[in-house]
Design an enzyme around this catalytic site. Structure first.
Site, PDB file in Angstrom:
ATOM      1  N   ASP A   1       0.815  -1.212   0.000  1.00  0.00           N
ATOM      2  CA  ASP A   1       0.000   0.000   0.000  1.00  0.00           C
ATOM      3  C   ASP A   1       0.853   1.268   0.000  1.00  0.00           C
ATOM      4  OD1 ASP A   1      -1.995   1.841   0.221  1.00  0.00           O
ATOM      5  OD2 ASP A   1      -2.402   1.453   2.336  1.00  0.00           O
TER       6      ASP A   1
ATOM      7  N   ASP B   1      -1.035   7.198  -6.589  1.00  0.00           N
ATOM      8  CA  ASP B   1      -1.443   6.160  -5.637  1.00  0.00           C
ATOM      9  C   ASP B   1      -1.760   4.857  -6.368  1.00  0.00           C
ATOM     10  OD1 ASP B   1      -2.239   4.964  -3.205  1.00  0.00           O
ATOM     11  OD2 ASP B   1      -4.332   5.348  -3.713  1.00  0.00           O
TER      12      ASP B   1
END
Ligand SMILES: *[C@@H]1O[C@H](CO)[C@@H](O)[C@H](O)[C@H]1NC(C)=O
Ligand SMILES: *[C@@H]1O[C@H](CO)[C@@H](O)[C@H](O)[C@H]1NC(C)=O
Ligand SMILES: *[C@@H]1O[C@H](CO)[C@@H](O)[C@H](O)[C@H]1NC(C)=O
Length: 495
Positions: free
Chosen positions: A174, A375
């Protein structure tokens, strides 16, 4: 004979060059391979997780045997995309058709974007009265679990060895968070995972951190119990992990183990992390995994979402020389939110024309809101209204020749391309500081949404000022993130 062949080859090559559409070489249009995208979406549904799981176990047995003789020191991991995890059958959801697969992806994506927005809001509003705000936020976020909105967290996964001796676990990777954690024995509450739950008593290198330690002070939400540091990490989709903060050894591929990495030992965990044992945090903050490496950098490529192949993430210093097509730009940091990787996006062009976007709509303001982040856990790029509206309008204007189609509500521009195999569409490019231009391929902005031939412009609006460059827009590119040198680079067509 050889020279005849040579002449023929040259001739056919120059013919091909002549036939190339002038608007494509001028950068105003690009070609979308509709047939190839549809074929892949069909293959995506045929993936067999059980078979892949067996292959993984066989291979792991082999690599464990080979590990100690390996000379390679690459901190290299295989990345699996969520829809192609090699897992025992009862862990995976199979999708009826491509449309339901798309809808599941988009639901997770919305949860991800809400979670990022919550982080930003907390960082900006919460800095004056952190503990009170954090408690209020925990309450409101835990409330969302009850509403059943948990679609599961994580889009990319890897096998990481935890402890000494190393026990392999599936971990969510992540880029949007800083706290590494694994589910840990003794569990008060652990969700089901594919590998045995990590037991710190079986590891020589597990060491709980004291409350006075620096990593404990770096936590947003910490507590002290019996002199050891307690962490709690909450994700916007309602998932959370809490337990003891420790340091542990992590093993990445065949490289020598990385020691003393701060890692949460989670006794109480909730959420659907799809069988993963925990999370490897790749954010830019002080507790993340890359920030414990000498180079504080990593390089990754995300394979196409519909391809069951793996790609790689490499935590070593960037070794490859930039290529002619590499776009290098500044990595920016926000004082308020140390986690995110901000880039200096200065504009977007459609069909070769730069859009009228006020610079303030792309910049981080004095409060720390706004800006543009990269992201990997967000799929569809999000643009704030001042950016999205001119972008969508220009794209729609440039695609009047295409038959309109239907798609999920989140998208404003969909096309019925079922009668076509290839289609010419306006090009879309990102403009970065110092005049760098990254031209996207057709499949980086037009997504198939079902198997009937409907494709949508894969950008969405957001009410938050923060813009997000998502994984659909950087699939198939080699991305280098180097915190030490404050730079980000993108190399198209290099996985
Ligand atoms: C899957 O099946 C295995 C073996 O039958 C069982 O041990 C495991 O708990 C199951 N996992 C889930 C998520 O139901
Ligand atoms: C607190 O620490 C002491 C000494 O390390 C230990 O004996 C005790 O069991 C711990 N208590 C709890 C509640 O963990
Ligand atoms: C899409 O186009 C095809 C052929 O051009 C047509 O047969 C089909 O009905 C259209 N689909 C929709 C949903 O309009």
């Amino acid at each position: 004979m050889a020279s005849l062949f040579h002449v023929f080859f040259l001739l056919s090559f120059s013919l091909a060059v002549c036939r190339k559409d002038p608007s494509e070489s001028a950068g105003t249009t690009t070609i979308l391979d509709v047939a190839a995208a549809l074929k892949k979406s069909t293959q995506a549904l045929a993936f067999d997780p059980r078979r892949a799981h067996q292959q993984l176990l066989d291979k792991e047995e082999l690599t464990t045997t080979l590990r100690y003789s390996a000379s390679t020191a690459d901190l290299l991991l295989q990345l699996y995309s969520r829809d192609f995890l090699p897992l025992p059958n009862n862990f995976t959801t199979t999708h009826r058709d491509y449309e339901s697969l798309t809808l599941a992806r988009l639901r997770r994506d919305s949860a991800r974007v809400r979670s990022i927005a919550a982080r930003v809001a907390f960082a900006i509003d919460g800095s004056n009265s952190k503990p009170a705000k954090a408690a209020a936020m925990l309450d409101s976020i835990q409330g969302t679990i009850v509403s059943g909105n948990s679609q599961g967290s994580g889009e990319y996964f890897s096998r990481v060895g935890i402890g000494r001796p190393a026990k392999p676990q599936f971990m969510v990777l992540d880029t949007g968070s800083d706290i590494n954690w694994v589910q840990c024995q003794p569990c008060t509450d652990c969700y089901k995972q594919a590998d045995p739950i990590y037991d710190p008593t079986g590891s020589d290198t597990y060491a709980p951190l004291r409350c006075s330690s620096e990593p404990c002070h770096s936590l947003d939400y910490a507590a002290c119990r019996n002199a050891t540091c307690r962490y709690e990490v909450v994700y916007g989709d309602g998932s959370f992990s809490s337990g003891e903060l420790a340091t542990e050894t992590l093993t990445i591929g065949d490289a020598p183990p990385v020691t003393n990495v701060p890692m949460g030992c989670g006794f109480d965990n909730e959420g659907i992390f799809v069988a993963a044992g925990g999370l490897l945090a790749l954010g830019a903050g002080r507790l993340s995994f890359p920030s414990h490496l000498p180079s504080h950098s990593f390089t990754y490529c995300l394979v196409d979402r519909d391809t069951p192949g793996t790609s790689t993430i490499d935590f070593g210093p960037p070794t490859a020389q930039p290529e002619a097509s590499t776009i290098t730009t500044k990595l920016l940091r926000s004082k308020k939110i140390p986690t995110f990787y901000y880039v200096e996006l200065t504009g977007i062009s459609v069909g070769g024309t730069q859009l009228p976007i006020p610079p303030s709509a792309l910049a981080i303001d004095a409060d720390g809101s706004g800006g543009v982040i990269v992201d990997s856990g967000t799929a569809v790029s999000r643009l704030n209204m001042q950016v999205y509206e001119p972008f969508r309008d220009a794209f729609v204007k440039g695609t009047r020749h295409l038959p309109p189609g239907t798609g999920p509500d989140i998208f404003d521009a969909c096309y019925n391309l079922s009668a076509m195999t290839k289609v010419q569409v306006p090009s879309v490019s990102f403009h970065f500081g110092e005049g760098k231009v990254l031209k996207l391929r057709g499949k980086n902005f037009l997504l198939p949404v079902d198997s009937k031939g409907n494709f949508c412009l894969a950008f969405a609006k957001t009410s938050s000022p923060l813009n997000i460059i998502g994984n659909v827009q950087h699939q198939g590119m080699r991305v280098v993130i180097a915190v030490e040198n404050s730079m980000v680079s993108f190399t198209p067509n290099k996985c």
